[in-house]
Motif scaffolding. Structure first.
Motif, short mmCIF file in Angstrom:
data_model
loop_
_atom_site.label_atom_id
_atom_site.label_comp_id
_atom_site.label_asym_id
_atom_site.label_seq_id
_atom_site.Cartn_x
_atom_site.Cartn_y
_atom_site.Cartn_z
N UNK A 198 0.70 -0.95 0.08
CA UNK A 198 0.36 -0.01 -0.16
C UNK A 198 1.03 1.04 0.23
N UNK A 199 1.55 1.69 -1.12
CA UNK A 199 2.37 3.00 -1.27
C UNK A 199 1.47 4.32 -0.67
N UNK A 200 2.14 4.93 -0.05
CA UNK A 200 1.60 6.43 -0.07
C UNK A 200 2.69 6.94 -0.38
N UNK A 201 2.50 8.39 -0.26
CA UNK A 201 3.52 10.04 -0.76
C UNK A 201 3.17 10.22 0.67
N UNK A 202 4.89 10.81 0.99
CA UNK A 202 4.76 11.44 2.13
C UNK A 202 5.02 12.84 2.71
N UNK A 203 4.97 13.77 3.32
CA UNK A 203 4.74 15.06 3.19
C UNK A 203 6.40 15.72 2.31
N UNK A 204 7.37 14.60 2.58
CA UNK A 204 8.31 15.15 1.74
C UNK A 204 7.88 14.67 0.09
N UNK A 205 7.41 14.38 -0.08
CA UNK A 205 6.40 13.57 -1.48
C UNK A 205 8.06 12.28 -1.34
N UNK A 206 8.34 11.92 -0.84
CA UNK A 206 8.83 10.65 -1.16
C UNK A 206 7.64 9.95 -0.82
N UNK A 207 7.93 8.81 -1.23
CA UNK A 207 6.69 7.80 -1.23
C UNK A 207 7.74 6.18 -0.33
N UNK A 208 6.45 6.47 0.50
CA UNK A 208 6.75 4.27 1.41
C UNK A 208 6.08 3.99 1.33
N UNK A 209 5.64 2.30 2.42
CA UNK A 209 4.79 1.38 1.61
C UNK A 209 4.46 0.63 2.80
N UNK A 210 2.69 0.36 3.10
CA UNK A 210 2.83 -0.29 3.94
C UNK A 210 2.45 -1.49 3.11
N UNK A 211 3.46 -2.72 3.67
CA UNK A 211 3.90 -4.33 3.56
C UNK A 211 3.43 -5.02 4.04
N UNK A 212 2.19 -6.22 3.01
CA UNK A 212 1.35 -6.83 3.76
C UNK A 212 2.42 -7.95 3.57
N UNK A 213 2.93 -9.18 4.22
CA UNK A 213 3.10 -10.22 3.90
C UNK A 213 2.14 -11.48 4.12
N UNK A 214 2.05 -12.28 3.36
CA UNK A 214 0.10 -12.63 3.72
C UNK A 214 0.71 -13.49 3.65
N UNK A 215 1.88 -14.96 4.10
CA UNK A 215 2.15 -16.00 3.61
C UNK A 215 3.01 -15.77 2.45
N UNK A 216 3.98 -15.07 2.45
CA UNK A 216 5.06 -15.40 1.32
C UNK A 216 5.88 -16.03 1.31
N UNK A 217 6.18 -17.47 0.88
CA UNK A 217 6.34 -18.17 0.76
C UNK A 217 8.22 -17.76 0.26
N UNK A 218 9.82 -18.26 1.01
CA UNK A 218 11.18 -17.58 0.43
C UNK A 218 11.51 -19.26 0.75
#
Lengths: 379, 393, 393, 379
Positions: A198-218
């Motif tokens: 879930x990518x969001x723009x921050x106050x400084x115009x940079x981008x950050x994410x809320x990243x969800x791992x829903x059973x990521x196979x590694x």
């Protein structure tokens, strides 16, 4: 080692300063990408130029194709990044992820480092869970699954997570949420299934994410370092990252201060240059002192880290907190002394305030780090 | 039952009957505020009903005389009305710079004809005003302003540029400081009134670091401003070339208003709310919040004392400068701490969770508090000079 | 083995052989410090032995030339000596304003004859000097000083009053700023040297808010100051009427020294010590200590950077002003927090438990840090002007 | 009730101001007794004059021979005491002990109040144990013994304990050290056996004691209020005492500020009055603001207490902390702006700094009270 640049470092500083002032300038990068609503929050072209300058792999060993430099040198580049508010994945990729990858085995290093050094790839790290930086607690879990692991949880404040080719993720492989042990770091490629940003723009115009791992196979190769032994690598990453963020903050503070002192020499009110008013002079002089000190302690922390000193961890927190104080003061005084126009989007001083805010928060704010200084000092 | 108690009962009853439940909700969005004016529209029926009830009762400007659209309340009665409205959380029925700024100036300096015309228009929400004071070269040093009106007998031709004219793009008329004598700094300014649809007037919104804003730049290019709008209705307030007296009075009034509002948000303690929002707080942040709350709660007592003294005609006349200085500085600190407690979530600029970046935008917006309406530096100068009587201040 | 390593080994060996164990203890009381001078006495044999060993080796003023009583060490060697002394906690063998202040002035401005005489006396601890700079009407604005020397051909007759002359009541000689031209503010001051036993010199100790102090007022009543003490030994340093150049140089040197010492106590983190002293700390006090420790530890890094840069001839020449400003302000805050952590016990003024009120007296004494040697306000003025290049500063 | 003096209060303020400026002046009282090394730390003659003015019993009910006034009025007197640094047992006797005695039965009131009102007696309170104010913990124990009690423990920071005819002592009659319940207040007469005072002079020249109770025998009459029910009275004392100390602190702050602002108008440097320097002007103006606010919140707290509001306790802590901030600033700026002479014993400004320090510590410093504000607010 004296606490000033040696000849090589001075040359690096000059190169970085010139490069960033030209190629990384606010109009050319920050405003350019922001005004185009860029979803990366930075320009890949500039990142390629970073690679040409050798910046991308400056912390990577020469054996792995990098420059084999230290935190002190990275700080030199980061200060210029800060001064010009240059948006780039340098801190996340070339400092944080690179520090983690130093601890990876040969296979992993061969897989990930060339792309970093060449500027073709961008990496990031996923540490925070929740709105505040509290890496002592890690709830994201990686459970054994076949030959590999299955990753479940959520990470927040992942810098340009959606634009990254690989994420270094700190997850719990054993123990309870607050345990020091039982942490493992994973290199998670961007195309991993069951990972969503879930990518969001921050106050400084940079981008950050809320990243969800829903059973990521590694698979097992994704592990960086030892299973359950990730805390030490995580700490190494955090220390390097905090010192790097502090160095960038010194640049933000200096840039804001210089712009403000210049303005004091230009703006007239009541028939005088406002820089003639003693109340403003004293505030500017106090600010100068704070910024100088912030720079000194950041250099010191980097030197300690590069020298393998045990004190680096403490001094990293001191630096992060001190820079937050000094840079916070610089941007606040900057906007106030610019008066009305300081509030307008047209002037750059407000951009410094925004960047400072995001940087303050990243890897722990001054309150977190002051508390850490107290804890580590035993009170 | 004293007269005041009777009045309070009467007000309660009237509010109960006339203030719709929707109008007892806190203001959330920009269009929850009704500004009136030629092009005004109501957000909903409740807003319309509440405005009209107040307008008809004279409660949009309750303490103005009935002849000018008010209800002629005494200050004590006015206070009771405000208390009762605040008790039920009633929104202001009408917001406007006409009420806050031009009205008080006309009440003090206006002719009877001006009061009849302009105050009634304001009270009834028919004309929306904006304020033309600052210029790009004249911020704290307002009197150095250069917008010039050339005297053409029965009118002036005005040229120049104003900045920070709030809602200039939505206002119907402007009250505007114009230099009419270049030789005379203080006694060469006229406080003019003119229609924003006049030829030669144009506006351009100002984007702030917090995002879009109500502020505009306003350009005047050969604008014709009549010296009279009818019998006993001059096109300026006070005397020609004596507009600085009116402007100074209004600046003082503005600071008083800012300080009077000095209560409200900026004095509230925030520690408990931050914990509710963020869960357990870092120990050092908790301590900073505690030290802040001490300042905020103390300032709210000062706000009460200030208002009580002001009502009673006690207290130093320059005290609003102190209230403005401290109140705005506190509010900035407050938002710094709110950002810290909010963490990375509070950094979001456009997300739904933050309703479009409210925490960050509000935080940035507070940075103007100590600039607009007189900078903190000017406030400190005034305190030095007028209260502490320091030399050469 | 490099030359430096060899020198270090040599120094270690010499210290091992010559520095008595008693002289490796921290200085606790006033008489642990040896000031030299005509009337000096040693506290004990160890103090005497240590002083004499250093004197004979040239280590009381190790970096001065051997001809003037020093050991002629290079700066790098001097640093090694200091490091090695610091490593074993060796006390300074001799403290004196001659070493710290007059010596550097003579080295730069003195004649060969003056150097031969005065520097050797200082190095050998034979003459104790005090400094006559400030006057009651001339604090920050030192150059406005009024003590006047009337030219009588081969001597001056000096009248006036100095203040803050440390240890004037125990000193043998004074270096003293005296106005010799009333028409010329900056170029009308002479840097004179004279004996404190001269007729007409009297002193009066100053009691401070912290208690007794080394400071005195010094009165000069028709004091005769010769223009010469022998061949090539003028009774003044530099040129007549050009003493301000010497004074300015020394003020800069003093600030450098204060900032150079900038490490030491005032940069130490204190939180842990406060907890050891007071047990569990109140949460908000702990937080304040943590925020202070951040500042203190950061400043200690700055101190290191400053010294490194100074040694290498890098860094801005006005930087000592910044170091002095921040260091003294920090030290004041440090003692405020120590008083808070010490609670009511720290308030005691004379009790045994507080060794005669040490915490409170030390706390009060720190308040002078930001006044003496140039006030914080003067430091900020200098930073504004010389580093930030602000106009009219 | 508006937050300014009504006519009676204004008259009291004028009377107290005039009286204290004349009779309680620094030269006449503080320096006089200090330079004579007075073991009481205050003058009994002045205390008699306090009685003649009606100050000693101003909080005592009219039925008990006092003026039946409130905390607000006591604050008016205390502000003048603070402004003149007048040493007296007013705060300990007429505010703290008097508040406790309000809760005593008729016998005890008849025994103790007349001496207080007449100025013949001086009382104090013994609350602190250890160097910091932490009244939540009370270790001093009073055990049942025959018809009475036996008191054992130590109290610190007992203001003029050795000069007091009676001490109000908070002791534990049941429960554990940290319990809220189980506290009983005792009126301990000065001639009680097995009580010993270690009297020390404090930085502000006042006297305080470490007082030891080594099995002090007390009869049942010594109990103030109910056995085990003393916490409420203790809290009432603390609230009144903190507001009183805050009011005195406002006076200290105002006195120091006025003296400093006067000095700014007299001292010349660089050919100017130093009050012409804008940097000092702004600092003075900031100080003025802080002192005004400190006064306002202290008045508010007193009004709340007099009105029986539940908020008085919170506002007392706010006032105590805010006054500590403002007065601390006033004395620090005072000494700094006076320059060198501010450091000399000859000038009065240093005396303000000393008194402020002692007052800050008494009944809890700003850190304690800020923490209390957080606790009471639920964070």
């Amino acid at each position: 080692m004296p606490l000033y640049h040696d000849d090589d470092q001075a040359m690096l500083a000059e190169t970085a300063s010139q490069f960033m002032a030209e190629e990384g300038a606010i109009a050319k990068q920050l405003r350019h990408w922001r005004d185009r609503d860029c979803k990366d929050g930075f320009g890949h072209g500039l990142w390629k130029q970073f690679a040409e300058m050798g910046f991308t792999g400056m912390l990577v060993s020469e054996d792995d194709g990098g420059l084999g430099m230290g935190s002190y040198e990275a700080g030199i580049v980061l200060e210029e990044i800060g001064r010009n508010l240059t948006p780039s994945p340098f801190l996340a990729s070339s400092v944080l992820a690179a520090t983690a990858l130093k601890h990876a085995d040969n296979n992993a290093r061969e897989r990930w480092l060339p792309g970093l050094v060449s500027g073709d790839h961008v990496y990031t790290v996923a540490i925070d869970e929740g709105a505040k930086h509290r890496p002592e607690t890690i709830k994201t879990r990686a459970e054994k699954s076949g030959n590999g692991f299955k990753l479940t949880g959520q990470k927040d404040f992942v810098l340009h997570g959606a634009s990254s080719d690989m994420l270094v993720v700190a997850a719990r492989t054993s123990g309870n949420d607050d345990d020091a042990d039982g942490i493992t770091l994973f290199a998670v490629p961007k195309d991993a299934a069951n990972m969503s940003h879930d990518a969001v723009r921050l106050v400084d115009s940079s981008m950050a994410t809320h990243t969800k791992f829903d059973g990521v196979e590694l698979d097992g190769d994704a592990v960086i370092g030892e299973v359950d032994g990730g805390r030490e690598i995580l700490n190494a990453m955090l220390t390097a990252g905090r010192i790097g963020a502090a160095a960038e903050g010194v640049g933000v503070a200096s840039g804001a201060m210089d712009m403000t002192v210049d303005y004091l020499k230009q703006r007239k009110q009541f028939g005088k240059l406002i820089g003639e008013f003693q109340a403003l002079q004293h505030r500017a002089a106090h600010l100068y002192s704070e910024v100088e000190i912030a720079r000194a302690v950041t250099m010191k922390a980097a030197q300690l880290l590069d020298g393998g000193s045990e004190k680096a961890d403490l001094m990293a927190s001191v630096a992060k907190a001190k820079v937050a104080k000094a840079a916070g003061l610089a941007v606040k005084e900057g906007v106030q002394m610019h008066g009305g126009i300081g509030m307008t989007d047209e002037y750059d001083i407000g951009l410094y305030m925004k960047r400072d805010r995001a940087l303050q928060e990243f890897l722990g704010d001054m309150y977190y780090h002051a508390g850490r200084v107290a804890d580590m000092s035993g009170y | 039952m004293s007269d005041h108690e009777a009045f309070r009962a009467e007000v309660r009853e009237w509010l109960e009957a006339n203030c719709p439940p929707e109008m007892r909700q806190p203001v959330k969005d920009e269009d929850d505020v009704y500004w009136g004016g030629r092009n005004a529209t109501f957000k909903n029926d409740a807003q319309k009903a509440w405005f009209e009830a107040c307008r008809d009762k004279g409660y949009t400007v309750a303490e103005w005389p009935e002849a000018y659209g008010g209800a002629g309340l005494t200050p004590a009665e006015g206070k009771i009305l405000r208390q009762e409205m605040s008790r039920i959380g009633a929104r202001p029925p009408l917001s406007s710079f006409g009420i806050w700024m031009l009205g008080p100036a006309l009440l003090k300096f206006g002719t009877e004809g001006q009061k009849q015309k302009f105050l009634n228009e304001i009270a009834r929400g028919e004309i929306r005003w904006c304020q033309g004071y600052s210029e790009p070269g004249s911020g704290s040093d307002l009197v150095s302003m250069q917008t010039f009106g050339e005297d053409k007998g029965d009118h002036w031709i005005v040229n120049g540029q104003k900045i920070w004219t709030s809602y200039a793009d939505e206002a119907d008329w402007i009250f505007c400081l114009v230099r009419t004598d270049k030789e005379n700094k203080y006694q060469g300014i006229t406080f003019m009134l003119f229609d924003m649809t006049s030829d030669g007037v144009s506006t351009k919104p100002i984007k702030l670091i917090s995002g879009n804003s109500p502020f505009c730049e306003t350009f005047m290019d050969d604008v014709k401003v009549p010296k009279s709008y009818g019998e006993d209705i001059p096109g300026y307030v006070g005397e020609i070339n004596r507009g600085w007296d009116v402007a100074k009075y209004l600046l003082g009034h503005e600071r008083e208003m800012i300080s009077g509002a000095g209560g409200g948000d900026r004095t509230a303690a925030i520690g408990a709310a931050m914990k509710r929002m963020s869960g357990e707080l870092d120990a050092v942040l908790r301590a900073e919040l505690a030290m802040f709350d001490v300042d905020a709660l103390a300032y709210s007592a000062m706000g009460e004392k200030f208002l009580d003294e002001m009502k009673a005609g006690k207290g130093h006349p320059a005290q609003p400068n102190m209230m403005k200085y401290v109140g705005t500085e506190l509010n900035k600190t407050r938002h710094e701490l709110m950002m810290a407690a909010g963490g990375s979530r509070a950094l979001e600029w456009e997300s739904e969770e933050t309703r479009g970046g409210k925490p960050a935008r509000n935080w940035l917006r507070t940075k103007a508090n100590s600039i607009e309406g007189g900078t903190s530096e000017v406030m400190l100068n005034v305190i030095s000079k007028r209260i502490l009587d320091l030399p050469g201040a």
